[in-house]
Design a protein around this motif. Sequence first.
Motif, PDB file in Angstrom:
ATOM      1  N   PHE A 239       0.844  -0.997  -0.044  1.00 17.57           N
ATOM      2  CA  PHE A 239       0.056  -0.101  -0.072  1.00 17.57           C
ATOM      3  C   PHE A 239       1.040   1.076   0.077  1.00 17.57           C
ATOM      4  O   PHE A 239       1.947   1.273  -0.084  1.00 17.57           O
ATOM      5  CB  PHE A 239      -0.946  -0.077   1.118  1.00 17.57           C
ATOM      6  N   SER A 240       0.340   2.579   0.029  1.00 14.76           N
ATOM      7  CA  SER A 240       0.870   3.510   0.338  1.00 14.76           C
ATOM      8  C   SER A 240       1.931   3.664   1.528  1.00 14.76           C
ATOM      9  O   SER A 240       1.816   2.789   2.493  1.00 14.76           O
ATOM     10  CB  SER A 240       0.038   4.696   0.513  1.00 14.76           C
ATOM     11  N   GLY A 241       3.113   4.294   1.299  1.00 17.65           N
ATOM     12  CA  GLY A 241       4.220   4.199   2.318  1.00 17.65           C
ATOM     13  C   GLY A 241       5.256   3.266   2.109  1.00 17.65           C
ATOM     14  O   GLY A 241       6.306   3.141   2.554  1.00 17.65           O
ATOM     15  N   THR A 242       4.899   2.166   0.939  1.00 21.70           N
ATOM     16  CA  THR A 242       5.985   1.263   0.498  1.00 21.70           C
ATOM     17  C   THR A 242       6.922   1.774  -0.535  1.00 21.70           C
ATOM     18  O   THR A 242       7.800   1.227  -1.096  1.00 21.70           O
ATOM     19  CB  THR A 242       5.413  -0.241   0.079  1.00 21.70           C
ATOM     20  N   SER A 243       6.775   2.934  -1.104  1.00 17.39           N
ATOM     21  CA  SER A 243       7.583   3.398  -2.258  1.00 17.39           C
ATOM     22  C   SER A 243       8.989   3.468  -1.780  1.00 17.39           C
ATOM     23  O   SER A 243       9.215   3.942  -0.561  1.00 17.39           O
ATOM     24  CB  SER A 243       7.108   5.010  -2.746  1.00 17.39           C
ATOM     25  N   GLY A 244       9.903   3.139  -2.402  1.00 13.36           N
ATOM     26  CA  GLY A 244      11.335   3.048  -2.038  1.00 13.36           C
ATOM     27  C   GLY A 244      11.683   1.725  -1.557  1.00 13.36           C
ATOM     28  O   GLY A 244      13.019   1.635  -1.283  1.00 13.36           O
ATOM     29  N   SER A 245      10.668   0.752  -1.349  1.00  8.11           N
ATOM     30  CA  SER A 245      11.024  -0.287  -0.737  1.00  8.11           C
ATOM     31  C   SER A 245      12.149  -1.143  -1.489  1.00  8.11           C
ATOM     32  O   SER A 245      12.012  -1.462  -2.716  1.00  8.11           O
ATOM     33  CB  SER A 245       9.989  -1.231  -0.695  1.00  8.11           C
ATOM     34  N   PRO A 246      13.382  -1.624  -0.854  1.00 13.31           N
ATOM     35  CA  PRO A 246      14.331  -2.334  -1.757  1.00 13.31           C
ATOM     36  C   PRO A 246      13.858  -3.596  -2.350  1.00 13.31           C
ATOM     37  O   PRO A 246      13.154  -4.516  -1.692  1.00 13.31           O
ATOM     38  CB  PRO A 246      15.299  -2.469  -0.667  1.00 13.31           C
ATOM     39  N   TRP A 247      14.284  -4.037  -3.622  1.00 10.99           N
ATOM     40  CA  TRP A 247      14.105  -5.117  -4.348  1.00 10.99           C
ATOM     41  C   TRP A 247      15.227  -5.982  -4.221  1.00 10.99           C
ATOM     42  O   TRP A 247      16.287  -5.595  -4.917  1.00 10.99           O
ATOM     43  CB  TRP A 247      13.419  -4.978  -5.671  1.00 10.99           C
ATOM     44  N   LEU A 248      15.445  -7.069  -3.496  1.00  9.19           N
ATOM     45  CA  LEU A 248      16.791  -7.828  -3.203  1.00  9.19           C
ATOM     46  C   LEU A 248      16.705  -9.174  -3.689  1.00  9.19           C
ATOM     47  O   LEU A 248      15.722  -9.789  -3.580  1.00  9.19           O
ATOM     48  CB  LEU A 248      16.817  -7.877  -1.729  1.00  9.19           C
ATOM     49  N   THR A 249      17.950  -9.245  -4.284  1.00 16.01           N
ATOM     50  CA  THR A 249      18.096 -10.696  -4.718  1.00 16.01           C
ATOM     51  C   THR A 249      19.161 -11.375  -3.719  1.00 16.01           C
ATOM     52  O   THR A 249      19.907 -10.688  -2.960  1.00 16.01           O
ATOM     53  CB  THR A 249      18.605 -10.963  -6.201  1.00 16.01           C
ATOM     54  N   HIS A 250      19.320 -12.814  -3.778  1.00 16.71           N
ATOM     55  CA  HIS A 250      20.223 -13.340  -3.011  1.00 16.71           C
ATOM     56  C   HIS A 250      20.394 -12.978  -1.504  1.00 16.71           C
ATOM     57  O   HIS A 250      21.294 -12.555  -0.741  1.00 16.71           O
ATOM     58  CB  HIS A 250      21.813 -12.980  -3.193  1.00 16.71           C
ATOM     59  N   PHE A 251      18.960 -12.795  -0.932  1.00 16.23           N
ATOM     60  CA  PHE A 251      18.640 -12.204   0.462  1.00 16.23           C
ATOM     61  C   PHE A 251      19.050 -13.155   1.400  1.00 16.23           C
ATOM     62  O   PHE A 251      18.657 -14.442   1.385  1.00 16.23           O
ATOM     63  CB  PHE A 251      17.158 -11.958   0.801  1.00 16.23           C
ATOM     64  N   ASN A 252      20.029 -12.902   2.303  1.00 16.63           N
ATOM     65  CA  ASN A 252      20.685 -13.917   3.401  1.00 16.63           C
ATOM     66  C   ASN A 252      19.822 -13.737   4.637  1.00 16.63           C
ATOM     67  O   ASN A 252      19.903 -12.648   5.252  1.00 16.63           O
ATOM     68  CB  ASN A 252      21.757 -13.515   3.474  1.00 16.63           C
ATOM     69  N   GLU A 253      19.119 -14.817   5.052  1.00 20.32           N
ATOM     70  CA  GLU A 253      18.445 -14.713   6.237  1.00 20.32           C
ATOM     71  C   GLU A 253      19.171 -14.390   7.563  1.00 20.32           C
ATOM     72  O   GLU A 253      18.921 -14.037   8.635  1.00 20.32           O
ATOM     73  CB  GLU A 253      17.632 -15.990   6.636  1.00 20.32           C
ATOM     74  N   LYS A 254      20.624 -14.733   7.424  1.00 24.29           N
ATOM     75  CA  LYS A 254      21.514 -14.542   8.701  1.00 24.29           C
ATOM     76  C   LYS A 254      22.085 -13.247   8.772  1.00 24.29           C
ATOM     77  O   LYS A 254      22.027 -12.689   9.830  1.00 24.29           O
ATOM     78  CB  LYS A 254      22.631 -15.489   8.612  1.00 24.29           C
ATOM     79  N   THR A 255      22.411 -12.711   7.742  1.00 17.05           N
ATOM     80  CA  THR A 255      23.032 -11.409   7.801  1.00 17.05           C
ATOM     81  C   THR A 255      21.926 -10.175   7.374  1.00 17.05           C
ATOM     82  O   THR A 255      22.251  -8.937   7.719  1.00 17.05           O
ATOM     83  CB  THR A 255      24.134 -11.120   6.564  1.00 17.05           C
ATOM     84  N   ARG A 256      20.729 -10.696   6.794  1.00 20.52           N
ATOM     85  CA  ARG A 256      19.602 -10.146   6.643  1.00 20.52           C
ATOM     86  C   ARG A 256      19.889  -8.922   5.519  1.00 20.52           C
ATOM     87  O   ARG A 256      19.555  -7.832   5.671  1.00 20.52           O
ATOM     88  CB  ARG A 256      19.043  -9.277   7.868  1.00 20.52           C
TER      89      ARG A 256
END
Length: 305
Positions: A239-256
């Motif tokens: 919804f509104s407010g999410t503009s600018g949200s990063p689109w991430l590949t190879h997201f690491n659950e440990k390092t986040r």
Amino acid sequence: MRFSRWSRARWGRAALAGLYVVVLAAAVPRAGGHGKDRSWTSEQAQRFWGPTRTADDAGDGADADSRSPAQRITGSARHFGGVPSVGVLFYTGDDMRSHHCTASVVHSPKGNLLVTAGHCSIGDDAAFVPDYQQGADRQPYGVWTVDRVFTDPRRTDTGEGSDLDFAFATVRPDAKGRQIEQVTGANRLVRTPAYVNRVTVIGYPSADDDPADEAIRCTAMTSRLENHNQLKMRCDGFFSGTSGSPWLTHFNEKTRTGDLIGVLGGLNGGGPDGDNSAQLSYSPMNDDEIFKLYLDAINNREPKR
């Protein structure tokens, strides 16, 4: 204009916000890498937030939700505890009652750089709160003052200029002299490898649209937005407010952290018009143009095209 992914409430409070900004700092244009009054510091931003609402140590030993499940393509975002490198942008003139866009920390030589959408129009009265926690007595990673903003002067809401809907911003050190990347870590800015990618997208919907007022995340497959140099993904909840949200590949659950290949923005402010706009989101491709702007930002120079 389409209000897209940033809070409609921002417009209703604009006049009051402008009056407050005069007291805080010298006003500057909203776009294009202009500087501002040097007296507005991150320490002042923390005091503005309130003595009980900011982490004393700006994140020493803080820990986000480490129990995040494995990434799944579900078609719908879910709430979760957040990550240190992603947070919300507030306008101090709104008394920090509502956040209007999402931003994230990206690696830079100085360690002081954020990336968000260009249409978020960050101004001199902005502050960044990483890993924002609604209602918390202390924000886990502090409050950071936006110092200078860098946008491409050719950006528009529609047409080819919407392919340039990204922005960088530098933030001031905290009271201990630390740069934000030392405290939160950072994602890596990389080129978008193709139109088809598996991405994890993290953002903060405004409380007006999502009363939980928490971070959301979604893992989805991207494709090309027809007739544009942009990606699109289908995932409900942005919804509104999410503009600018990063689109991430190879997201690491440990390092986040992960590789940032885009930010939620682009045509019409990041999505289609209509009742179903929260189900489909866009992002400009990371090509030569975003890296030119990145060089402007890390060299603290006015973008000229």
